[in-house]
Scaffold this motif. Structure first.
Motif: not given
Lengths: 364, 140
Positions: A233-237, B95, B137
Protein backbone atom coordinates in the motif's frame (compact mmCIF):
# COMPACT_ATOMS: atom_id res chain seq x y z
CA UNK A 1 -4.54 -16.18 43.28
CA UNK A 2 -2.98 -19.08 41.43
CA UNK A 3 -4.54 -22.52 41.59
CA UNK A 4 -3.55 -25.85 40.15
CA UNK A 5 -6.60 -27.71 38.92
CA UNK A 6 -7.17 -31.42 38.21
CA UNK A 7 -3.55 -32.41 37.81
CA UNK A 8 -4.46 -35.97 36.87
CA UNK A 9 -6.29 -35.05 33.66
CA UNK A 10 -4.65 -33.82 30.47
CA UNK A 11 -4.96 -30.10 29.94
CA UNK A 12 -8.02 -29.82 27.64
CA UNK A 13 -9.93 -32.25 29.89
CA UNK A 14 -8.92 -30.27 32.95
CA UNK A 15 -10.28 -27.10 31.32
CA UNK A 16 -13.54 -28.89 30.53
CA UNK A 17 -13.69 -30.10 34.12
CA UNK A 18 -13.18 -26.51 35.29
CA UNK A 19 -16.04 -25.25 33.13
CA UNK A 20 -18.26 -28.08 34.36
CA UNK A 21 -17.51 -27.16 37.94
CA UNK A 22 -18.59 -23.59 37.21
CA UNK A 23 -22.04 -24.89 36.29
CA UNK A 24 -22.26 -27.72 38.82
CA UNK A 25 -21.25 -25.52 41.76
CA UNK A 26 -23.51 -22.70 40.53
CA UNK A 27 -20.55 -20.33 40.16
CA UNK A 28 -22.02 -19.38 36.78
CA UNK A 29 -25.48 -19.81 35.28
CA UNK A 30 -24.18 -20.50 31.79
CA UNK A 31 -20.94 -20.99 29.91
CA UNK A 32 -20.29 -19.58 26.45
CA UNK A 33 -17.56 -21.58 24.79
CA UNK A 34 -16.55 -23.37 21.60
CA UNK A 35 -18.59 -26.50 21.02
CA UNK A 36 -18.27 -29.08 18.25
CA UNK A 37 -21.76 -30.11 17.24
CA UNK A 38 -22.50 -33.70 16.24
CA UNK A 39 -22.67 -32.47 12.65
CA UNK A 40 -19.20 -30.98 12.24
CA UNK A 41 -15.92 -30.85 14.11
CA UNK A 42 -15.71 -27.09 13.51
CA UNK A 43 -16.43 -25.54 16.90
CA UNK A 44 -19.07 -22.85 17.14
CA UNK A 45 -19.62 -20.48 20.05
CA UNK A 46 -22.34 -22.12 22.13
CA UNK A 47 -24.16 -20.99 25.24
CA UNK A 48 -24.30 -24.00 27.55
CA UNK A 49 -26.44 -24.60 30.60
CA UNK A 50 -26.24 -28.42 30.86
CA UNK A 51 -22.86 -29.40 32.27
CA UNK A 52 -23.08 -32.88 30.68
CA UNK A 53 -22.93 -31.26 27.25
CA UNK A 54 -19.63 -29.64 28.15
CA UNK A 55 -17.97 -32.99 27.42
CA UNK A 56 -18.22 -32.02 23.76
CA UNK A 57 -16.93 -28.48 24.30
CA UNK A 58 -13.52 -27.73 22.84
CA UNK A 59 -12.51 -24.49 24.55
CA UNK A 60 -8.88 -24.87 23.48
CA UNK A 61 -9.46 -25.96 19.88
CA UNK A 62 -7.23 -23.97 17.52
CA UNK A 63 -10.19 -22.80 15.47
CA UNK A 64 -12.47 -19.78 15.58
CA UNK A 65 -14.87 -19.54 12.65
CA UNK A 66 -15.87 -16.10 13.89
CA UNK A 67 -14.77 -13.56 16.45
CA UNK A 68 -16.70 -14.84 19.44
CA UNK A 69 -16.71 -11.39 21.05
CA UNK A 70 -19.60 -10.48 18.77
CA UNK A 71 -21.57 -13.50 19.95
CA UNK A 72 -20.66 -12.82 23.57
CA UNK A 73 -21.90 -9.25 23.15
CA UNK A 74 -25.30 -10.61 22.14
CA UNK A 75 -25.58 -12.69 25.29
CA UNK A 76 -24.30 -9.76 27.33
CA UNK A 77 -26.24 -7.01 25.58
CA UNK A 78 -28.06 -6.46 28.88
CA UNK A 79 -27.85 -7.73 32.42
CA UNK A 80 -30.66 -10.26 32.94
CA UNK A 81 -29.41 -11.29 36.36
CA UNK A 82 -27.55 -14.39 35.13
CA UNK A 83 -23.82 -14.87 35.52
CA UNK A 84 -22.30 -15.93 32.23
CA UNK A 85 -18.81 -17.40 32.00
CA UNK A 86 -17.38 -16.61 28.57
CA UNK A 87 -14.29 -18.37 27.27
CA UNK A 88 -12.58 -16.16 24.71
CA UNK A 89 -9.20 -15.74 23.07
CA UNK A 90 -7.19 -12.70 24.15
CA UNK A 91 -8.05 -10.84 20.92
CA UNK A 92 -11.72 -11.58 21.50
CA UNK A 93 -11.46 -10.27 25.07
CA UNK A 94 -9.95 -7.05 23.67
CA UNK A 95 -12.79 -6.78 21.19
CA UNK A 96 -15.38 -7.36 23.90
CA UNK A 97 -13.84 -4.61 26.03
CA UNK A 98 -13.96 -2.24 23.05
CA UNK A 99 -17.58 -3.21 22.47
CA UNK A 100 -18.46 -2.45 26.07
CA UNK A 101 -16.99 1.03 25.61
CA UNK A 102 -19.34 1.42 22.67
CA UNK A 103 -22.31 0.40 24.81
CA UNK A 104 -22.76 -2.81 22.85
CA UNK A 105 -22.70 -4.99 25.95
CA UNK A 106 -22.23 -4.99 29.71
CA UNK A 107 -19.49 -7.00 31.35
CA UNK A 108 -21.01 -6.89 34.86
CA UNK A 109 -22.67 -10.32 34.59
CA UNK A 110 -19.71 -11.86 32.75
CA UNK A 111 -16.92 -14.00 34.11
CA UNK A 112 -14.21 -13.50 31.52
CA UNK A 113 -12.01 -16.53 30.99
CA UNK A 114 -9.13 -16.57 28.54
CA UNK A 115 -6.01 -18.56 27.78
CA UNK A 116 -2.44 -18.12 26.60
CA UNK A 117 -3.28 -18.21 22.93
CA UNK A 118 -1.28 -20.26 20.45
CA UNK A 119 -3.42 -19.01 17.60
CA UNK A 120 -6.24 -20.34 15.48
CA UNK A 121 -6.17 -22.20 12.20
CA UNK A 122 -8.20 -21.28 9.18
CA UNK A 123 -11.39 -23.34 9.03
CA UNK A 124 -10.35 -25.62 6.17
CA UNK A 125 -6.99 -26.30 7.78
CA UNK A 126 -8.67 -27.20 11.06
CA UNK A 127 -11.16 -29.48 9.34
CA UNK A 128 -8.24 -31.26 7.65
CA UNK A 129 -6.64 -31.75 11.04
CA UNK A 130 -9.90 -32.95 12.56
CA UNK A 131 -10.31 -35.47 9.72
CA UNK A 132 -6.99 -37.13 10.57
CA UNK A 133 -6.94 -36.75 14.36
CA UNK A 134 -9.44 -38.02 16.89
CA UNK A 135 -8.45 -35.30 19.30
CA UNK A 136 -7.31 -32.28 17.27
CA UNK A 137 -7.27 -30.14 20.40
CA UNK A 138 -4.59 -32.20 22.19
CA UNK A 139 -2.72 -32.88 18.96
CA UNK A 140 -2.34 -29.15 18.37
CA UNK A 141 -0.77 -28.48 21.76
CA UNK A 142 1.51 -31.51 21.51
CA UNK A 143 2.85 -30.69 18.02
CA UNK A 144 4.93 -27.52 17.55
CA UNK A 145 4.69 -27.89 13.76
CA UNK A 146 0.93 -27.56 13.93
CA UNK A 147 1.32 -24.41 15.98
CA UNK A 148 3.10 -22.88 12.98
CA UNK A 149 0.08 -23.66 10.80
CA UNK A 150 -2.08 -20.97 12.39
CA UNK A 151 -3.38 -18.05 10.36
CA UNK A 152 -1.03 -15.15 9.48
CA UNK A 153 -2.50 -12.66 11.93
CA UNK A 154 -2.04 -15.14 14.81
CA UNK A 155 1.55 -15.82 13.77
CA UNK A 156 2.17 -12.08 14.02
CA UNK A 157 0.20 -11.51 17.23
CA UNK A 158 2.20 -10.15 20.15
CA UNK A 159 -0.68 -9.89 22.59
CA UNK A 160 -1.39 -13.58 23.11
CA UNK A 161 -1.39 -13.39 26.92
CA UNK A 162 -4.82 -12.36 28.24
CA UNK A 163 -5.33 -8.93 29.79
CA UNK A 164 -8.32 -7.71 31.81
CA UNK A 165 -9.78 -11.16 32.41
CA UNK A 166 -11.19 -12.72 35.56
CA UNK A 167 -9.49 -16.08 35.06
CA UNK A 168 -6.50 -16.97 32.88
CA UNK A 169 -5.88 -20.55 31.80
CA UNK A 170 -2.09 -20.89 31.66
CA UNK A 171 -1.14 -22.94 28.63
CA UNK A 172 2.35 -21.63 27.99
CA UNK A 173 4.90 -23.84 29.73
CA UNK A 174 2.19 -26.45 30.23
CA UNK A 175 2.93 -28.80 27.34
CA UNK A 176 4.48 -31.66 29.33
CA UNK A 177 2.29 -31.20 32.40
CA UNK A 178 -1.13 -32.46 33.34
CA UNK A 179 -4.01 -30.36 34.61
CA UNK A 180 -4.25 -26.62 34.18
CA UNK A 181 -3.04 -23.66 36.20
CA UNK A 182 -5.69 -21.02 36.79
CA UNK A 183 -4.77 -17.44 37.60
CA UNK A 184 -7.28 -14.89 38.82
CA UNK A 185 -7.03 -11.40 37.40
CA UNK A 186 -9.77 -9.70 39.43
CA UNK A 187 -11.74 -9.96 42.64
CA UNK A 188 -14.48 -11.69 40.71
CA UNK A 189 -12.02 -14.27 39.45
CA UNK A 190 -10.49 -14.73 42.86
CA UNK A 191 -13.90 -15.47 44.36
CA UNK A 192 -14.51 -18.11 41.74
CA UNK A 193 -11.14 -19.77 42.33
CA UNK A 194 -11.61 -19.71 46.10
CA UNK A 195 -14.96 -21.47 45.84
CA UNK A 196 -13.42 -23.96 43.42
CA UNK A 197 -10.86 -24.90 46.06
CA UNK A 198 -7.84 -26.13 44.12
CA UNK A 199 -4.32 -26.37 45.51
CA UNK A 200 -2.61 -23.02 45.67
CA UNK A 201 0.55 -22.96 43.58
CA UNK A 202 2.96 -20.82 41.57
CA UNK A 203 2.91 -20.10 37.87
CA UNK A 204 4.15 -23.05 35.78
CA UNK A 205 7.95 -23.01 35.88
CA UNK A 206 8.57 -22.94 32.16
CA UNK A 207 5.84 -20.39 31.44
CA UNK A 208 7.92 -17.25 31.07
CA UNK A 209 10.54 -19.04 28.97
CA UNK A 210 7.80 -20.41 26.74
CA UNK A 211 6.21 -16.96 26.39
CA UNK A 212 9.59 -15.43 25.48
CA UNK A 213 10.18 -18.14 22.89
CA UNK A 214 6.78 -17.60 21.26
CA UNK A 215 7.18 -13.82 21.43
CA UNK A 216 10.55 -13.88 19.67
CA UNK A 217 9.17 -15.99 16.84
CA UNK A 218 6.11 -13.85 16.49
CA UNK A 219 8.09 -10.65 16.44
CA UNK A 220 9.95 -11.97 13.41
CA UNK A 221 6.69 -12.90 11.72
CA UNK A 222 5.21 -9.53 12.55
CA UNK A 223 8.10 -7.64 11.03
CA UNK A 224 7.80 -9.72 7.87
CA UNK A 225 4.07 -9.11 7.75
CA UNK A 226 4.16 -5.37 8.29
CA UNK A 227 7.03 -4.87 5.84
CA UNK A 228 5.15 -6.88 3.23
CA UNK A 229 1.88 -5.11 3.86
CA UNK A 230 3.48 -1.66 3.82
CA UNK A 231 4.87 -2.42 0.36
CA UNK A 232 1.38 -3.44 -0.79
CA UNK A 233 0.00 0.00 0.00
CA UNK A 234 3.03 2.23 -0.48
CA UNK A 235 1.06 4.37 -2.89
CA UNK A 236 -2.36 4.44 -4.44
CA UNK A 237 -1.30 2.61 -7.60
CA UNK A 238 0.10 -0.35 -5.65
CA UNK A 239 -2.89 -0.34 -3.34
CA UNK A 240 -5.14 -0.63 -6.40
CA UNK A 241 -3.39 -3.89 -7.27
CA UNK A 242 -3.72 -5.16 -3.72
CA UNK A 243 -7.48 -4.73 -3.62
CA UNK A 244 -8.16 -5.26 -7.32
CA UNK A 245 -10.02 -8.53 -6.67
CA UNK A 246 -12.30 -7.09 -3.99
CA UNK A 247 -15.95 -7.90 -4.68
CA UNK A 248 -17.39 -5.34 -2.27
CA UNK A 249 -19.05 -8.19 -0.38
CA UNK A 250 -18.23 -6.40 2.89
CA UNK A 251 -17.55 -9.71 4.61
CA UNK A 252 -14.57 -8.10 6.31
CA UNK A 253 -16.85 -5.50 7.81
CA UNK A 254 -19.36 -8.09 8.99
CA UNK A 255 -16.65 -10.26 10.54
CA UNK A 256 -14.90 -7.36 12.25
CA UNK A 257 -15.75 -7.24 15.96
CA UNK A 258 -15.11 -3.51 16.35
CA UNK A 259 -16.79 -2.38 13.10
CA UNK A 260 -19.98 -2.28 15.05
CA UNK A 261 -22.35 0.20 13.34
CA UNK A 262 -25.70 -1.47 12.86
CA UNK A 263 -26.30 0.80 9.89
CA UNK A 264 -23.04 0.99 8.01
CA UNK A 265 -22.98 3.82 5.49
CA UNK A 266 -21.72 1.45 2.80
CA UNK A 267 -24.92 -0.59 2.84
CA UNK A 268 -27.23 2.42 2.88
CA UNK A 269 -28.66 4.35 -0.05
CA UNK A 270 -25.64 6.66 0.05
CA UNK A 271 -23.74 4.05 -1.93
CA UNK A 272 -26.70 2.54 -3.79
CA UNK A 273 -26.08 4.88 -6.70
CA UNK A 274 -28.92 5.86 -8.97
CA UNK A 275 -28.41 5.24 -12.70
CA UNK A 276 -27.86 8.94 -13.42
CA UNK A 277 -25.00 9.00 -10.91
CA UNK A 278 -23.42 5.93 -12.48
CA UNK A 279 -23.80 7.44 -15.95
CA UNK A 280 -22.28 10.65 -14.69
CA UNK A 281 -19.28 8.84 -13.30
CA UNK A 282 -18.88 6.83 -16.47
CA UNK A 283 -19.00 10.03 -18.50
CA UNK A 284 -16.28 11.59 -16.37
CA UNK A 285 -13.77 8.81 -17.01
CA UNK A 286 -15.19 6.90 -19.94
CA UNK A 287 -16.16 3.95 -17.75
CA UNK A 288 -17.13 3.09 -14.23
CA UNK A 289 -16.52 -0.19 -12.46
CA UNK A 290 -19.55 -1.62 -10.69
CA UNK A 291 -19.53 -2.31 -7.75
CA UNK A 292 -18.21 1.19 -7.18
CA UNK A 293 -16.24 2.72 -4.32
CA UNK A 294 -13.97 -0.22 -3.52
CA UNK A 295 -10.96 1.89 -2.56
CA UNK A 296 -13.23 4.27 -0.74
CA UNK A 297 -14.64 1.41 1.32
CA UNK A 298 -11.29 0.07 2.44
CA UNK A 299 -9.79 3.45 3.25
CA UNK A 300 -12.88 4.63 5.09
CA UNK A 301 -13.14 1.47 7.14
CA UNK A 302 -9.51 1.90 8.15
CA UNK A 303 -10.01 5.55 8.99
CA UNK A 304 -13.05 4.71 11.10
CA UNK A 305 -11.68 1.88 13.19
CA UNK A 306 -7.92 1.39 12.74
CA UNK A 307 -7.42 2.81 16.24
CA UNK A 308 -9.53 -0.02 17.67
CA UNK A 309 -8.26 -2.95 15.56
CA UNK A 310 -7.58 -5.88 17.89
CA UNK A 311 -5.69 -7.85 15.24
CA UNK A 312 -7.93 -10.95 15.26
CA UNK A 313 -7.49 -11.49 11.53
CA UNK A 314 -11.10 -12.48 10.85
CA UNK A 315 -11.29 -9.97 7.98
CA UNK A 316 -8.64 -11.93 6.05
CA UNK A 317 -10.20 -15.28 6.91
CA UNK A 318 -13.59 -14.37 5.47
CA UNK A 319 -12.33 -12.71 2.28
CA UNK A 320 -13.50 -14.69 -0.75
CA UNK A 321 -10.77 -13.08 -2.88
CA UNK A 322 -7.94 -13.86 -0.45
CA UNK A 323 -7.00 -10.22 -0.01
CA UNK A 324 -4.73 -9.92 3.06
CA UNK A 325 -7.05 -7.38 4.67
CA UNK A 326 -5.77 -8.12 8.18
CA UNK A 327 -2.13 -7.62 7.20
CA UNK A 328 -3.02 -4.17 5.88
CA UNK A 329 -5.17 -3.35 8.86
CA UNK A 330 -2.65 -4.50 11.45
CA UNK A 331 0.10 -2.51 9.73
CA UNK A 332 -1.95 0.67 9.47
CA UNK A 333 -3.41 0.37 12.95
CA UNK A 334 0.03 0.01 14.50
CA UNK A 335 0.82 3.56 13.33
CA UNK A 336 -2.59 5.01 14.10
CA UNK A 337 -2.71 3.50 17.57
CA UNK A 338 0.76 4.82 18.26
CA UNK A 339 -0.40 8.26 17.11
CA UNK A 340 -3.31 8.28 19.53
CA UNK A 341 -1.39 6.46 22.25
CA UNK A 342 -4.37 4.12 22.37
CA UNK A 343 -4.16 0.37 22.78
CA UNK A 344 -7.50 -1.35 22.24
CA UNK A 345 -8.60 -3.66 25.03
CA UNK A 346 -5.84 -2.52 27.34
CA UNK A 347 -7.72 -0.16 29.63
CA UNK A 348 -11.50 -0.64 29.99
CA UNK A 349 -11.81 2.84 31.53
CA UNK A 350 -10.21 4.65 28.62
CA UNK A 351 -12.66 6.04 26.05
CA UNK A 352 -12.17 5.90 22.29
CA UNK A 353 -9.70 8.58 21.20
CA UNK A 354 -12.30 10.25 18.97
CA UNK A 355 -14.48 10.81 22.02
CA UNK A 356 -11.83 12.52 24.08
CA UNK A 357 -12.07 16.29 24.03
CA UNK A 358 -8.94 18.03 25.13
CA UNK A 359 -10.60 20.49 27.47
CA UNK A 360 -7.59 22.77 27.78
CA UNK A 361 -7.89 23.45 24.05
CA UNK A 362 -11.54 24.33 24.41
CA UNK A 363 -10.97 27.27 26.72
CA UNK A 364 -7.66 28.37 25.24
CA UNK B 1 -0.86 16.51 -17.26
CA UNK B 2 2.00 17.30 -14.91
CA UNK B 3 1.40 20.99 -15.30
CA UNK B 4 -2.33 20.99 -14.74
CA UNK B 5 -3.79 23.43 -12.27
CA UNK B 6 -4.09 21.98 -8.78
CA UNK B 7 -7.55 21.05 -7.61
CA UNK B 8 -8.27 21.93 -4.02
CA UNK B 9 -11.32 21.03 -2.00
CA UNK B 10 -11.96 23.20 1.03
CA UNK B 11 -14.34 21.79 3.64
CA UNK B 12 -15.32 24.75 5.76
CA UNK B 13 -17.41 25.52 8.79
CA UNK B 14 -20.55 27.59 8.24
CA UNK B 15 -19.95 29.77 11.30
CA UNK B 16 -16.38 30.88 10.77
CA UNK B 17 -14.31 29.97 7.73
CA UNK B 18 -17.26 30.18 5.37
CA UNK B 19 -18.20 33.54 6.82
CA UNK B 20 -14.56 34.61 6.49
CA UNK B 21 -14.70 33.60 2.83
CA UNK B 22 -17.82 35.71 2.49
CA UNK B 23 -16.02 38.63 4.10
CA UNK B 24 -13.07 38.13 1.78
CA UNK B 25 -15.52 38.29 -1.10
CA UNK B 26 -17.29 41.44 0.02
CA UNK B 27 -13.89 43.00 0.76
CA UNK B 28 -12.87 42.21 -2.82
CA UNK B 29 -9.92 40.09 -1.69
CA UNK B 30 -8.86 37.76 -4.46
CA UNK B 31 -7.97 34.15 -3.76
CA UNK B 32 -7.04 31.35 -6.21
CA UNK B 33 -9.85 29.85 -8.23
CA UNK B 34 -8.36 26.40 -7.62
CA UNK B 35 -10.26 26.22 -4.37
CA UNK B 36 -13.71 24.60 -4.42
CA UNK B 37 -15.51 25.15 -1.18
CA UNK B 38 -17.98 22.85 0.53
CA UNK B 39 -19.89 24.28 3.45
CA UNK B 40 -20.49 22.21 6.57
CA UNK B 41 -22.38 23.22 9.68
CA UNK B 42 -19.32 22.33 11.77
CA UNK B 43 -15.92 20.77 11.14
CA UNK B 44 -16.95 18.24 13.79
CA UNK B 45 -19.41 16.73 11.29
CA UNK B 46 -16.79 16.20 8.60
CA UNK B 47 -16.55 12.44 8.45
CA UNK B 48 -13.23 11.14 7.20
CA UNK B 49 -14.99 9.62 4.21
CA UNK B 50 -15.59 13.06 2.69
CA UNK B 51 -11.87 13.74 2.76
CA UNK B 52 -11.01 10.30 1.36
CA UNK B 53 -13.62 10.79 -1.35
CA UNK B 54 -12.10 14.14 -2.33
CA UNK B 55 -8.67 12.57 -2.79
CA UNK B 56 -10.03 9.58 -4.69
CA UNK B 57 -11.99 11.82 -7.03
CA UNK B 58 -8.83 13.64 -8.00
CA UNK B 59 -8.33 16.44 -5.49
CA UNK B 60 -4.68 17.38 -5.09
CA UNK B 61 -5.21 18.91 -1.69
CA UNK B 62 -7.89 19.12 0.97
CA UNK B 63 -8.25 22.12 3.26
CA UNK B 64 -10.39 21.99 6.36
CA UNK B 65 -11.28 25.31 7.97
CA UNK B 66 -12.92 25.63 11.37
CA UNK B 67 -13.43 27.94 14.31
CA UNK B 68 -10.66 28.79 16.74
CA UNK B 69 -10.66 26.46 19.75
CA UNK B 70 -13.19 27.75 22.26
CA UNK B 71 -15.25 29.49 19.57
CA UNK B 72 -17.09 26.44 18.24
CA UNK B 73 -20.79 27.12 17.71
CA UNK B 74 -21.42 23.58 18.99
CA UNK B 75 -19.06 23.82 21.98
CA UNK B 76 -16.22 21.54 20.84
CA UNK B 77 -16.86 20.14 17.35
CA UNK B 78 -13.66 21.71 16.02
CA UNK B 79 -11.50 20.03 18.65
CA UNK B 80 -13.08 16.68 17.82
CA UNK B 81 -12.40 17.31 14.15
CA UNK B 82 -8.76 18.05 14.87
CA UNK B 83 -8.38 14.80 16.74
CA UNK B 84 -10.03 12.72 14.05
CA UNK B 85 -8.21 14.42 11.22
CA UNK B 86 -4.78 14.01 12.82
CA UNK B 87 -5.32 10.24 12.74
CA UNK B 88 -6.41 10.36 9.11
CA UNK B 89 -3.20 12.16 8.26
CA UNK B 90 -1.18 9.32 9.79
CA UNK B 91 -3.28 6.83 7.84
CA UNK B 92 -3.15 8.51 4.44
CA UNK B 93 0.59 9.01 4.72
CA UNK B 94 0.95 5.23 4.59
CA UNK B 95 -0.83 5.22 1.26
CA UNK B 96 1.64 7.67 -0.17
CA UNK B 97 -0.46 10.79 0.33
CA UNK B 98 1.81 13.55 1.60
CA UNK B 99 0.42 14.96 4.88
CA UNK B 100 1.13 18.44 3.50
CA UNK B 101 -1.71 17.96 1.02
CA UNK B 102 -4.14 17.94 3.79
CA UNK B 103 -4.42 20.66 6.38
CA UNK B 104 -6.67 21.92 9.13
CA UNK B 105 -6.66 25.61 9.98
CA UNK B 106 -8.64 27.78 12.33
CA UNK B 107 -10.03 30.88 10.59
CA UNK B 108 -12.50 33.07 12.48
CA UNK B 109 -15.51 34.79 10.91
CA UNK B 110 -13.85 38.21 10.97
CA UNK B 111 -10.60 37.02 9.39
CA UNK B 112 -11.23 37.70 5.71
CA UNK B 113 -7.60 38.59 4.90
CA UNK B 114 -6.46 35.55 6.91
CA UNK B 115 -8.69 33.39 4.73
CA UNK B 116 -7.20 34.87 1.58
CA UNK B 117 -3.65 34.35 2.82
CA UNK B 118 -4.36 30.72 3.80
CA UNK B 119 -5.87 29.93 0.41
CA UNK B 120 -2.92 31.48 -1.41
CA UNK B 121 -0.40 29.63 0.73
CA UNK B 122 -2.14 26.29 0.51
CA UNK B 123 -2.57 26.57 -3.26
CA UNK B 124 1.15 27.37 -3.58
CA UNK B 125 2.08 24.36 -1.44
CA UNK B 126 -0.09 22.04 -3.49
CA UNK B 127 1.18 23.47 -6.78
CA UNK B 128 4.74 22.77 -5.64
CA UNK B 129 3.84 19.19 -4.68
CA UNK B 130 2.32 18.63 -8.12
CA UNK B 131 -0.66 16.45 -9.00
CA UNK B 132 -1.52 13.81 -6.41
CA UNK B 133 -2.76 10.79 -8.29
CA UNK B 134 -4.06 10.25 -11.72
CA UNK B 135 -7.57 9.33 -10.76
CA UNK B 136 -8.05 7.86 -14.25
CA UNK B 137 -6.03 4.83 -13.28
CA UNK B 138 -8.04 4.23 -10.17
CA UNK B 139 -10.44 1.37 -9.85
CA UNK B 140 -12.26 3.37 -7.18
Amino acid sequence: MIVEFENTLNTPDAVRAFLKRLLDDALADAVLTAFASPHSPLPMPTLMIDSQLLDRAVPLAPAAPLNTARMAARVLSKDIGKRIAVVLRPCEIRALIEMEKLSQCTLDPAILISMDCFGRMENDRYLELAATQDDPESAFYATPDLQEAVCPSCRACLRFIPENVDVTLCLAGQSDKKGVTLVSGSLKGEKVLKKLGGTSTDLPLGRQADIDRIMARRQTHREEMTTGAAARMADMAVFQQTIANCLNCYNCRVACPVCYCKECVFVTDVFAHRPEILMGRAMKKGAVKIPTDTTMFHLTRMAHIAHACVGCGQCSSVCPSSIPVADLFITVSEKVQEHYGYIPGQDPQRPWPFLVVETDKQVE
Amino acid sequence: MATREPKIIALVCNWCTYTAADLAGTSRLIYPANVRMVRFMCTGMIDVKYIIKAFLEGADGVFVGGCHPGDCHYINGNVKAERRISGLQVLLEQFGIDPKRFTLKWIGASEGPEFQRNMQEFTRTIAELGPQIESDMMIL
